[in-house]
Design a protein around this motif. Structure first.
Motif: not given
Length: 181
Positions: A176-177, A179-181, A124, A127-128
């Protein structure tokens, strides 16, 4: 150089005895007699039998970490920890019931954290947030250590490759969870 050879011979003597005697029945005198050294030599290297085992576990974890650092593949280090225990299954089975699990966890946690940090960074990157990274690393690290300790406690019956594969799938899903927030 002689110090490390002596320490190694003491450690080898202990593990030779462990093949013949229960862990808690092995005394410092047994080890020194087997190694051909005196008690003071033993105590120069180790506080007691438990310290000898702890230092061997620590040395093994450090070796796994070094290999991972050199290769840059920390996920394989996690599997390597399982496979190392599996290769020495009979000895591990004699030690684990008698061993202080809190101390084992304290040695495994830095390896798990390093694996988790590396994996999170690879997957990631930026990304976070750094706070979320810390949370994920902590959670994944705890999960990895817990899985390993549970596997040891359950007589190492499950295939380590499947366990590690499941952990990697869990990590990927978690990343995945978040980074999609």
């Amino acid at each position: 150089m002689a110090v490390s050879i002596t320490k190694q011979s003491i450690t080898l003597a202990f593990f030779a005895l462990l093949e013949r005697k229960p862990y808690k029945k092995i005394t410092v005198s047994d080890v020194t007699n087997e190694a051909g050294v005196n008690r003071m030599t033993f105590y120069y290297h180790f506080k007691d039998i438990d310290d000898l085992v702890i230092k061997k576990v620590e040395e093994t974890v450090l070796d796994i970490c070094k290999k991972a650092t050199l290769s840059g593949d920390y996920s394989s280090a996690y599997l390597d920890a399982f496979l190392t225990a599996e290769r020495n299954k009979e000895l591990v089975k004699k030690i684990v019931p008698e061993f202080d699990m809190h101390r084992l966890i304290s040695f495994l946690s830095p390896l798990a954290r390093k694996i988790a940090e590396h994996s999170v960074e690879l997957r990631v990157g930026t990304q976070i947030s750094s706070e979320m990274k810390k949370t994920v690393v902590h959670s994944v690290g705890c999960c990895m250590v817990g899985t390993f300790v549970e596997w040891l406690s359950s007589d190492m019956k499950e295939d380590p490759r499947k366990l590690v594969e499941g952990q990697i799938q869990f990590l990927n899903a978690a990343l995945l969870a978040v980074s999609n927030k």
